[in-house]
Design an enzyme around this catalytic site. Structure first.
Site, PDB file in Angstrom:
ATOM      1  N   HIS A  21     -33.769 -48.974 -54.824  1.00 28.58           N
ATOM      2  CA  HIS A  21     -33.297 -48.079 -55.975  1.00 28.58           C
ATOM      3  C   HIS A  21     -34.248 -47.302 -56.402  1.00 28.58           C
ATOM      4  O   HIS A  21     -35.622 -47.265 -56.337  1.00 28.58           O
ATOM      5  CB  HIS A  21     -33.047 -48.993 -57.077  1.00 28.58           C
ATOM      6  CG  HIS A  21     -32.532 -48.503 -58.353  1.00 28.58           C
ATOM      7  ND1 HIS A  21     -31.012 -48.004 -58.421  1.00 28.58           N
ATOM      8  CD2 HIS A  21     -32.827 -47.919 -59.564  1.00 28.58           C
ATOM      9  CE1 HIS A  21     -30.813 -47.538 -59.749  1.00 28.58           C
ATOM     10  NE2 HIS A  21     -31.872 -47.551 -60.300  1.00 28.58           N
TER      11      HIS A  21
ATOM     12  N   TYR B 191     -14.898 -32.315 -34.274  1.00 30.79           N
ATOM     13  CA  TYR B 191     -16.148 -32.167 -35.195  1.00 30.79           C
ATOM     14  C   TYR B 191     -16.882 -31.002 -34.788  1.00 30.79           C
ATOM     15  O   TYR B 191     -17.554 -30.331 -35.703  1.00 30.79           O
ATOM     16  CB  TYR B 191     -16.863 -33.400 -34.591  1.00 30.79           C
ATOM     17  CG  TYR B 191     -17.331 -33.364 -33.097  1.00 30.79           C
ATOM     18  CD1 TYR B 191     -18.706 -32.818 -32.830  1.00 30.79           C
ATOM     19  CD2 TYR B 191     -16.640 -33.949 -32.075  1.00 30.79           C
ATOM     20  CE1 TYR B 191     -19.254 -32.991 -31.288  1.00 30.79           C
ATOM     21  CE2 TYR B 191     -17.154 -33.947 -30.826  1.00 30.79           C
ATOM     22  CZ  TYR B 191     -18.322 -33.294 -30.465  1.00 30.79           C
ATOM     23  OH  TYR B 191     -18.871 -33.503 -29.043  1.00 30.79           O
TER      24      TYR B 191
ATOM     25  N   THR C 189     -23.987 -37.833 -26.365  1.00 35.97           N
ATOM     26  CA  THR C 189     -25.045 -37.904 -25.911  1.00 35.97           C
ATOM     27  C   THR C 189     -26.048 -39.394 -25.659  1.00 35.97           C
ATOM     28  O   THR C 189     -26.374 -39.784 -24.638  1.00 35.97           O
ATOM     29  CB  THR C 189     -26.447 -37.057 -26.456  1.00 35.97           C
ATOM     30  OG1 THR C 189     -25.647 -35.692 -26.353  1.00 35.97           O
ATOM     31  CG2 THR C 189     -27.599 -36.904 -25.621  1.00 35.97           C
TER      32      THR C 189
ATOM     33  N   GLU D 200     -18.019 -28.521 -37.922  1.00 30.60           N
ATOM     34  CA  GLU D 200     -19.336 -28.293 -38.022  1.00 30.60           C
ATOM     35  C   GLU D 200     -19.644 -26.810 -37.997  1.00 30.60           C
ATOM     36  O   GLU D 200     -20.364 -26.174 -38.714  1.00 30.60           O
ATOM     37  CB  GLU D 200     -20.258 -28.767 -36.842  1.00 30.60           C
ATOM     38  CG  GLU D 200     -20.167 -30.465 -36.933  1.00 30.60           C
ATOM     39  CD  GLU D 200     -20.791 -31.140 -35.753  1.00 30.60           C
ATOM     40  OE1 GLU D 200     -21.128 -32.222 -35.899  1.00 30.60           O
ATOM     41  OE2 GLU D 200     -20.968 -30.400 -34.579  1.00 30.60           O
TER      42      GLU D 200
ATOM     43  N   CYS E 225     -25.857 -30.399 -29.487  1.00 31.34           N
ATOM     44  CA  CYS E 225     -26.155 -31.104 -30.749  1.00 31.34           C
ATOM     45  C   CYS E 225     -27.515 -30.506 -31.341  1.00 31.34           C
ATOM     46  O   CYS E 225     -27.748 -30.353 -32.254  1.00 31.34           O
ATOM     47  CB  CYS E 225     -26.674 -32.765 -30.331  1.00 31.34           C
ATOM     48  SG  CYS E 225     -25.827 -33.173 -29.019  1.00 31.34           S
TER      49      CYS E 225
ATOM     50  N   GLY F  35     -27.749 -37.660 -19.396  1.00 31.77           N
ATOM     51  CA  GLY F  35     -27.572 -38.712 -18.499  1.00 31.77           C
ATOM     52  C   GLY F  35     -28.015 -38.669 -16.948  1.00 31.77           C
ATOM     53  O   GLY F  35     -28.538 -39.970 -16.698  1.00 31.77           O
TER      54      GLY F  35
ATOM     55  N   LYS G  59     -27.412 -26.974 -32.656  1.00 26.61           N
ATOM     56  CA  LYS G  59     -26.185 -27.302 -33.606  1.00 26.61           C
ATOM     57  C   LYS G  59     -26.881 -27.445 -34.883  1.00 26.61           C
ATOM     58  O   LYS G  59     -26.645 -27.122 -36.314  1.00 26.61           O
ATOM     59  CB  LYS G  59     -25.151 -27.802 -33.239  1.00 26.61           C
ATOM     60  CG  LYS G  59     -24.000 -28.144 -34.366  1.00 26.61           C
ATOM     61  CD  LYS G  59     -24.207 -29.647 -35.075  1.00 26.61           C
ATOM     62  CE  LYS G  59     -24.618 -30.651 -34.111  1.00 26.61           C
ATOM     63  NZ  LYS G  59     -23.394 -31.418 -33.652  1.00 26.61           N
TER      64      LYS G  59
ATOM     65  N   GLU H 219     -28.137 -47.954 -51.286  1.00 22.60           N
ATOM     66  CA  GLU H 219     -27.900 -49.181 -51.821  1.00 22.60           C
ATOM     67  C   GLU H 219     -26.387 -49.596 -52.079  1.00 22.60           C
ATOM     68  O   GLU H 219     -26.118 -50.617 -52.447  1.00 22.60           O
ATOM     69  CB  GLU H 219     -28.862 -49.242 -53.087  1.00 22.60           C
ATOM     70  CG  GLU H 219     -28.442 -48.440 -54.119  1.00 22.60           C
ATOM     71  CD  GLU H 219     -29.286 -48.483 -55.716  1.00 22.60           C
ATOM     72  OE1 GLU H 219     -29.582 -49.708 -55.701  1.00 22.60           O
ATOM     73  OE2 GLU H 219     -29.725 -47.613 -56.003  1.00 22.60           O
TER      74      GLU H 219
ATOM     75  N   ARG I 201      -9.038 -35.856 -36.209  1.00 25.26           N
ATOM     76  CA  ARG I 201      -8.326 -36.774 -35.559  1.00 25.26           C
ATOM     77  C   ARG I 201      -9.089 -38.125 -34.715  1.00 25.26           C
ATOM     78  O   ARG I 201      -9.874 -37.686 -34.015  1.00 25.26           O
ATOM     79  CB  ARG I 201      -7.125 -36.167 -34.761  1.00 25.26           C
ATOM     80  CG  ARG I 201      -6.301 -37.163 -34.065  1.00 25.26           C
ATOM     81  CD  ARG I 201      -4.956 -36.475 -33.273  1.00 25.26           C
ATOM     82  NE  ARG I 201      -5.669 -35.459 -32.346  1.00 25.26           N
ATOM     83  CZ  ARG I 201      -5.933 -35.790 -31.110  1.00 25.26           C
ATOM     84  NH1 ARG I 201      -5.673 -37.262 -30.653  1.00 25.26           N
ATOM     85  NH2 ARG I 201      -6.317 -35.099 -30.055  1.00 25.26           N
TER      86      ARG I 201
ATOM     87  N   CYS J 270     -26.337 -30.881 -24.656  1.00 22.69           N
ATOM     88  CA  CYS J 270     -26.781 -31.317 -26.034  1.00 22.69           C
ATOM     89  C   CYS J 270     -28.049 -30.820 -26.225  1.00 22.69           C
ATOM     90  O   CYS J 270     -28.104 -30.177 -27.438  1.00 22.69           O
ATOM     91  CB  CYS J 270     -27.012 -32.625 -25.768  1.00 22.69           C
ATOM     92  SG  CYS J 270     -27.886 -33.458 -27.404  1.00 22.69           S
TER      93      CYS J 270
ATOM     94  N   GLY K 118     -25.060 -28.153  -6.697  1.00 25.55           N
ATOM     95  CA  GLY K 118     -24.867 -29.409  -5.736  1.00 25.55           C
ATOM     96  C   GLY K 118     -23.366 -29.353  -5.553  1.00 25.55           C
ATOM     97  O   GLY K 118     -22.463 -29.343  -6.469  1.00 25.55           O
TER      98      GLY K 118
END
Length: 495
Positions: free
Chosen positions: A469, A210, A343, A214, A75, A33, A78, A474, A237, A70, A143
């Site tokens: 297919h 998660y 993220t 994971e 992420c 961010g 991981k 699909e 949850r 991240c 900071g």
């Protein structure tokens, strides 16, 4: 020259002030961010400074690194480990496709760890270059805010620098939470789990979110014995209940030992490793105990109370729809605000901040239909509402379409595991309210569906789309008949 808004005769007016600031924007925290907000603000012509703690794969209150959670300890590493863990099963399955793998397969954890570390170091360098290429001044150190327009930077050698800024943005993210229990210092968090020197043979994981599922998949895929303990009846949850049950079944099918409605109570060091005691009376022997029990905002050391920035009981910084705090010159984005801790959402909030403050385009992040994925093996991915949310929020009946099938690959490899797909539809408007999938490639498929839901797609539009297919994807455009219809909870009104 600075410009500030003043209340004159009841109207907000821009008044030129003679205040000179060192920076138009100073950002604390160079994760996803913070870096996005800095770069985009600089591209709008702002003079931007940003500070970040020194780099280390394992974070603390005084160690971090450009790139943030991240990229360095979340992420990205991981997902690298998930890829590594997936190969074992796939190599075994390859035998039924004619591949002759005669000798016993071996796994070299240290080699993967080395490759993972090299990749996050590369990304750390890329993020630094992204900042310098847009003219953002990067400072290394801690900071803190000492005034509505003033930041103090503690450098690595202990010297303190003070800078003024017209706007201050806090983007310090979050860190792993450790539950309070006897022996809690013996456990590790996700930070350490991504950098373990030795691959554990016996693992106990506390948590059902998660991160917990994971890492359960990662370690099980690499051959460890895994016991997963969580408080609820099912893991994950907040996700759709039906898909949670599918994930639980898949985890068990892959050899993970599930312990629902179970919490750890204490950890004790033993000669052979750790003894973990649970409230059910069961004791576990483990080499590693992982706490995957949530994350808390990194706001404690920012000196917010001295400036009057409001936080909630968890330490999350309170912001309005534009990411502005109760102090007009101070803003916050990402996990430190505890809105939607993903993220890409921090990136969205950083982009909207830059547009609002420096782009002359007031922008609120839109949190509807944000897709997400849980990279367990196989993965779960969702977008829009769960069935439970749709029933709660819809004005009319809700139609649920589901499909459970054996992936084509497994019909040959012999793996006994089903893929599950689901669409939740507003019966009256035919609008698709939510989609979920548990099975191979779910995140790749869900990203495309997220565009459809963002555009307000109807079930009829899904049905009129021609499938690819043979593919699993699909199935989302061939679910013709509803599995069930759930009557509206609320009586209809014209109000």
């Amino acid at each position: 020259m600075g410009s500030r808004k003043m209340l004159i005769d009841g109207e907000v007016t821009n008044v030129e002030s003679s205040v000179h600031y060192d920076f138009d924007l100073f950002v604390i925290g160079a994760g996803s961010g913070g870096v996005r907000a800095s770069r985009f603000s600089a591209n709008y012509g702002a003079k931007v400074g940003i500070c970040e703690l020194p780099f280390n794969p394992i974070s603390s209150e005084v160690i971090g690194g450009v790139g943030g959670t991240c990229v360095l300890r979340g992420c990205v590493p991981k997902k690298i480990l998930v890829y590594g863990a997936t190969f074992g099963g796939e190599l075994e399955e390859a035998r039924n496709f004619g591949w002759e793998l005669n000798e016993k397969l071996g796994f070299n954890w240290k080699k993967l760890l080395h490759k993972k570390t090299a990749e996050i170091l590369r990304l750390n360098g890329i993020y630094k270059r992204l900042l310098s290429n847009t003219g953002v001044k990067l400072f290394e150190g801690e900071g803190k805010i000492i005034g509505p327009n003033e930041v103090q930077l503690m450098q690595l050698d202990g010297t303190k620098l003070t800078y003024s800024a017209k706007h201050i943005l806090i983007a310090t993210g979050s860190r792993a939470h450790r539950p309070d229990m006897i022996g809690q210092e013996l456990a590790i968090t996700s930070d350490e789990a991504l950098s373990l020197e030795e691959l554990p043979k016996r693992v106990v994981i506390a948590g059902g979110g998660y991160i917990a599922v994971e890492f359960a998949s990662i370690w099980r895929g690499m051959g460890a014995t895994v016991d997963l303990l969580y408080r609820k009846e099912l893991p994950l949850r907040g996700f759709d209940d039906e898909t949670r049950a599918v994930v639980a079944k898949n985890l068990e099918g892959r050899g993970i030992n599930l312990h629902p409605k179970t919490c750890l109570t204490q950890l004790v060091k033993t000669e052979s490793g750790l003894k973990a005691s649970a409230d059910s009376g069961v004791e576990f022997e483990a080499d590693v105990v992982l706490f995957a029990t949530g994350r808390i905002p990194n706001s404690k050391r920012l000196n917010l109370e001295a400036v009057g920035v409001e936080v909630d009981e968890t330490g999350a910084i309170k912001v309005d729809e534009f990411s502005r705090t109760n102090i007009p010159s101070i803003w916050a984005v990402g996990d430190v605000t505890n809105r939607m801790n993903l993220t890409p959402v921090a990136l969205l909030e950083g982009t909207c901040f830059a547009k609002t403050v420096f782009g002359g385009e007031p922008s609120k992040p839109d949190y509807s239909n944000i897709p997400s994925a849980v990279f367990c093996i196989p993965p779960l991915s969702v977008v829009g509402m769960s069935e439970e949310q749709a029933v709660e929020l819809a004005n009319g009946d809700v139609l649920v379409f589901t499909s459970t099938f054996t992936p084509m690959k497994y019909t040959i490899s012999g793996r006994q595991e089903k893929t599950f797909m689901k669409l939740v539809v507003d019966a009256e408007t035919d609008k698709v309210l939510g989609a979920s999938m548990c099975g191979p490639d779910a995140p790749e498929i869900m990203q495309g569906l997220a565009i459809a839901l963002k555009c307000g797609a109807t079930k009829a539009q899904f049905d009129s789309t021609v499938g690819i297919h043979p593919s699993a994807a699909e199935e989302f455009v061939t679910m013709r008949s509803a599995t069930r219809r759930i009557p509206a909870k609320k009586p209809k009104t014209n109000l």
